[in-house]
Design an enzyme around this catalytic site. Structure first.
Site, PDB file in Angstrom:
ATOM      1  N   GLU A  81      61.014 -94.526  -3.681  1.00  0.00           N
ATOM      2  CA  GLU A  81      61.538 -93.162  -3.494  1.00  0.00           C
ATOM      3  C   GLU A  81      63.038 -93.155  -3.284  1.00  0.00           C
ATOM      4  O   GLU A  81      63.728 -92.207  -3.651  1.00  0.00           O
ATOM      5  CB  GLU A  81      60.883 -92.502  -2.269  1.00  0.00           C
ATOM      6  N   VAL A  82      63.534 -94.205  -2.625  1.00  0.00           N
ATOM      7  CA  VAL A  82      64.959 -94.257  -2.310  1.00  0.00           C
ATOM      8  C   VAL A  82      65.573 -95.399  -3.119  1.00  0.00           C
ATOM      9  O   VAL A  82      65.157 -96.565  -2.971  1.00  0.00           O
ATOM     10  CB  VAL A  82      65.192 -94.471  -0.794  1.00  0.00           C
ATOM     11  N   HIS A  87      65.431-101.675  -0.254  1.00  0.00           N
ATOM     12  CA  HIS A  87      65.008-101.735   1.147  1.00  0.00           C
ATOM     13  C   HIS A  87      63.758-102.568   1.272  1.00  0.00           C
ATOM     14  O   HIS A  87      62.872-102.503   0.430  1.00  0.00           O
ATOM     15  CB  HIS A  87      64.779-100.333   1.722  1.00  0.00           C
TER      16      HIS A  87
HETATM   17  P1  AMP Z   1      60.028 -96.422  -0.762  1.00  0.00           P
HETATM   18  O1  AMP Z   1      58.794 -95.622  -1.111  1.00  0.00           O
HETATM   19  O2  AMP Z   1      59.765 -97.907  -0.798  1.00  0.00           O
HETATM   20  O3  AMP Z   1      61.238 -96.010  -1.551  1.00  0.00           O
HETATM   21  O4  AMP Z   1      60.282 -96.133   0.759  1.00  0.00           O
HETATM   22  C1  AMP Z   1      61.257 -95.262   1.237  1.00  0.00           C
HETATM   23  C2  AMP Z   1      61.023 -95.199   2.709  1.00  0.00           C
HETATM   24  O5  AMP Z   1      62.175 -94.629   3.318  1.00  0.00           O
HETATM   25  C3  AMP Z   1      59.817 -94.346   3.123  1.00  0.00           C
HETATM   26  O6  AMP Z   1      58.921 -95.135   3.895  1.00  0.00           O
HETATM   27  C4  AMP Z   1      60.458 -93.217   3.942  1.00  0.00           C
HETATM   28  O7  AMP Z   1      59.649 -92.810   5.018  1.00  0.00           O
HETATM   29  C5  AMP Z   1      61.751 -93.844   4.403  1.00  0.00           C
HETATM   30  N1  AMP Z   1      62.823 -92.909   4.692  1.00  0.00           N
HETATM   31  C6  AMP Z   1      63.294 -91.906   3.902  1.00  0.00           C
HETATM   32  N2  AMP Z   1      64.294 -91.246   4.501  1.00  0.00           N
HETATM   33  C7  AMP Z   1      64.478 -91.844   5.695  1.00  0.00           C
HETATM   34  C8  AMP Z   1      65.370 -91.622   6.789  1.00  0.00           C
HETATM   35  N3  AMP Z   1      66.291 -90.632   6.763  1.00  0.00           N
HETATM   36  N4  AMP Z   1      65.281 -92.421   7.876  1.00  0.00           N
HETATM   37  C9  AMP Z   1      64.365 -93.400   7.917  1.00  0.00           C
HETATM   38  N5  AMP Z   1      63.503 -93.673   6.915  1.00  0.00           N
HETATM   39  C10 AMP Z   1      63.547 -92.899   5.829  1.00  0.00           C
END
Ligand code: AMP
Length: 116
Positions: free
Chosen positions: A94-95, A99
């Protein structure tokens, strides 16, 4: 293109930071899937694992070193934990800033991936 994680690195938006050094930052996941759920990210903006180069060796190694330290600090090193890095659509990334998820504090089951 910068992501929300860049804003966390730059302290423009708040996060519960649990570890920081010159190369990486770690903070609690905003939507935890386990009692301990922490993101470890490079300070360098790298969108996905597909984008890493040999120049990133030090920072990628540091992600694991930081993960091990954090797991100890969080008290899950012995009980166990899972490290997970999602890449692109099929993994549900998602991001688009690399990470590593650290998840632990309960039995996580054999895999987080369900069979189709
Ligand atoms: P992914 O699906 O591997 O891209 O995971 C992205 C993760 O980032 C998810 O588990 C979200 O809950 C987490 N996330 C998104 N925005 C934030 C934020 N502002 N602070 C902390 N975690 C976040």
């Amino acid at each position: 293109m910068s992501t929300i994680f860049k804003k966390i690195i730059d302290k423009e938006i708040p996060a519960e930071i649990v570890y920081e050094d010159e190369l990486v930052l770690a903070f609690k996941d905003i939507n935890p899937l386990a009692p301990v759920h922490i993101m470890v990210i490079p300070k360098k903006e790298i969108a996905t694992v597909n984008d890493v180069t040999e120049a990133d060796e030090a920072v990628l190694g540091r992600l694991f070193i930081a993960a091990a330290k954090i797991a100890k600090e969080q008290g899950i090193a012995e009980s166990g934990y899972r490290l997970m890095v999602n890449v692109n659509k099929d993994a549900g990334q998602e991001v688009f800033h690399i990470h590593m998820h650290i998840m632990g504090g309960r039995h996580l089951g054999p895999m987080l991936v369900k069979k189709e």
